[in-house]
Design a protein around this motif. Structure first.
Motif: not given
Length: 531
Positions: A4, A383-384, A387-388, A390-391, A423, A425, A485
């Protein structure tokens, strides 16, 4: 660098403007921080040339060393710096509140809660860049062992009384800056770089002017162009319009302006010392004052742009809302500040030059634990950032599609509901891998059961935080349609193994501190050792 972060930097390079790397502020900012913009002499490690310091944006204090090689002038600079910093620290040391802390009872050996004093707030020291943090540590190391005239009356260069005390405090701030998530001593480029991703390298981000140019470029101008101008643009005299964010100086400034000014100061001081009468001494004193005033003007001209840039960066950071866990980390900083205040008040000796084995191991374990805690808390707050994770396969989010009530086997069956989460992911889940979600501010654990529908559905078993009854408490089990989450990392970090006391250090690690007999002795020299 995470995926990210790499994507954010690519987008910044393409758009010409820094991209947000966080939606909340992950560091505490004091209402009245002490900003310190130092300047050092080229080729002289730890030799200060000057500094701007203070808590008032519009009225900084300018400190200058006209001849950095003069030990007495350097001590005068440090004494003046102590007169500014120590009253600022004392303003926080005297305001306390009652708090509870767990301690070991010496009689029973059990952990008991005792009421102690905790400083209601703590000071905060801000420097422009990471190099400023290292300079603070270097100053602390060079000052805390200085002997004063009261301690050694015959010392050739006694330090002013407050200098060693300032050295102890700067050493503490420098050590605390190595703890991830701490905010007692902050480098502004590090904090800005954590919240914005630019289109340049992290090394280039250490130039505060270039970093701010990416975050706030001029209208119609790309961040790359603005940053290049901040780094390289010079005036008609060949001097940088945006000097580096300290403490290093530009070679063109050193050679063309600073060196001639110091040379004039040295000549004026030599002439004053050789003056034969009062009238001549007055003239030479005027020359010395003029030369010193010139050096002060040069230092002010080099540090003021960075001073203004620091406050601009603070304005940008204050516009972000504070993360939920920032206050908890600041409380740990307050405990650290209070503990050092108590050590200084008790008359304990300054920090040693080199830590013993147990202290070094404790520091390393603390930094590792705080880094893991910081990574987890930033993801939970932002949340941002999540995201990293999750990736990277360290978390996943989705919608609950099914809930099946189940119970454990045994004499007293406990609820173990199965939930199915859809999901997109791709988390790295293995057999019975534990995952966690936030429930009422606390982590609730679940176990991975298996995949369904070619991995689009994840089946989990909730294992705790459902109460003590046979039926789970209301709200403790997700319902169909909930968006959740889950993380593969724990939200709270566990303590490591207990280390021995420093007095019980084993011989393999040097023995107890101050015990020369515990150190291994070299083998005696024999005839075979001599050629």
């Amino acid at each position: 660098m995470s995926l990210i972060s790499a994507l954010a930097r690519l987008e910044a390079a393409q758009s010409g403007r820094a991209q947000p790397a966080a939606t909340v502020r992950h560091r505490h900012l004091s209402e009245h921080p002490l900003v310190f913009v130092p300047l050092t002499t080229a080729g002289e490690a730890g030799a200060p040339l000057g500094a701007l310091v203070g808590t008032d944006r519009d009225a900084p204090r300018l400190l200058v060393v006209p001849q950095p090689r003069d030990r007495d002038l350097r001590f005068a600079f440090l004494a003046e710096l102590a007169d500014i910093v120590l009253p600022y620290l004392d303003g926080y040391a005297g305001v306390v509140e009652a708090a509870e802390r767990s301690e070991t009872d010496p009689e029973t050996g059990k952990r008991v809660k005792v009421e102690v004093e905790l400083c209601a707030d703590a000071p905060q020291l801000l420097v422009p860049s990471r190099a400023g943090v290292e300079f603070v540590r270097l100053l602390g190391r060079s000052m805390r062992f200085r002997r004063t005239a009261e301690q050694e009356p015959e010392a050739p260069h006694p330090a002013p009384p407050r200098v060693p005390l300032l050295g102890r405090w700067l050493t503490h701030f420098g050590e605390r800056a190595r703890v991830p998530g701490s905010s007692l001593l902050l480098a502004l480029t590090e904090v800005l770089g954590r919240h914005w991703a630019t289109g340049q390298s992290s090394l280039e981000d250490q130039h505060l002017g270039a970093l701010l140019a990416w975050i706030e470029p001029s209208a119609g101008e790309s961040g790359a162009t603005a940053a290049l101008r901040a780094e390289l643009q010079r005036d008609s005299d060949g001097q940088l319009r945006c000097p580096p964010a300290g403490p290093a100086t530009d070679p063109a400034f050193d050679n063309k302006l600073l060196a001639p000014a110091i040379e004039r100061y040295d000549r004026a001081r030599t002439r004053l010392a050789a003056a034969e009468d009062g009238l001549e001494a007055d003239d030479r004193l005027g020359e010395l004052t003029s030369a010193e005033r010139e050096i002060r003007a040069l230092v002010a001209d080099r540090t003021r742009p960075t001073w203004d840039a620091v406050w601009r960066g603070l304005d940008l950071l204050r516009a972000l809302p504070e993360g939920a866990h920032v206050a908890d980390r600041w409380t740990r900083d307050r405990w650290s500040f209070t503990g050092h205040r108590d050590r200084v008040t008790a008359g304990e000796p300054p920090q040693p030059r080199r830590d013993d084995a147990v202290t070094a191991a404790n520091k390393l374990a603390t930094r590792e634990r705080e880094q893991a805690r910081l990574d987890a808390q930033e993801a939970l707050d932002d949340p941002l950032v999540m995201v990293g994770r999750r990736l990277a396969g360290e978390a996943f989010a989705g919608e609950v599609t099914d809930v099946v009530m189940a119970y454990s086997e045994g004499k007293r069956p406990s609820p173990r509901p199965l939930i199915t989460v859809r999901t997109e992911d791709r988390p790295h889940l293995g057999e019975r891998t534990k995952v966690f979600r936030t429930l009422g501010g606390k982590p609730q654990a679940a176990e991975f059961v298996g995949y369904e529908d070619d991995g689009a559905l994840v089946v989990l078993r909730i294992v705790d935080k459902m109460g003590r009854g046979k039926e789970p408490e209301a709200g403790s089990v997700p319902e169909k349609g909930d968006r959740l989450c889950f993380t593969l990392f724990e939200h709270e970090q566990r303590g490591g193994a207990k280390l021995p006391d420093p007095e019980a250090t084993p011989w393999t690690h040097g023995g107890p501190p101050g015990d020369p007999e515990a150190l291994p002795l070299p083998d005696p020299v024999t005839e075979e050792d001599v050629l």
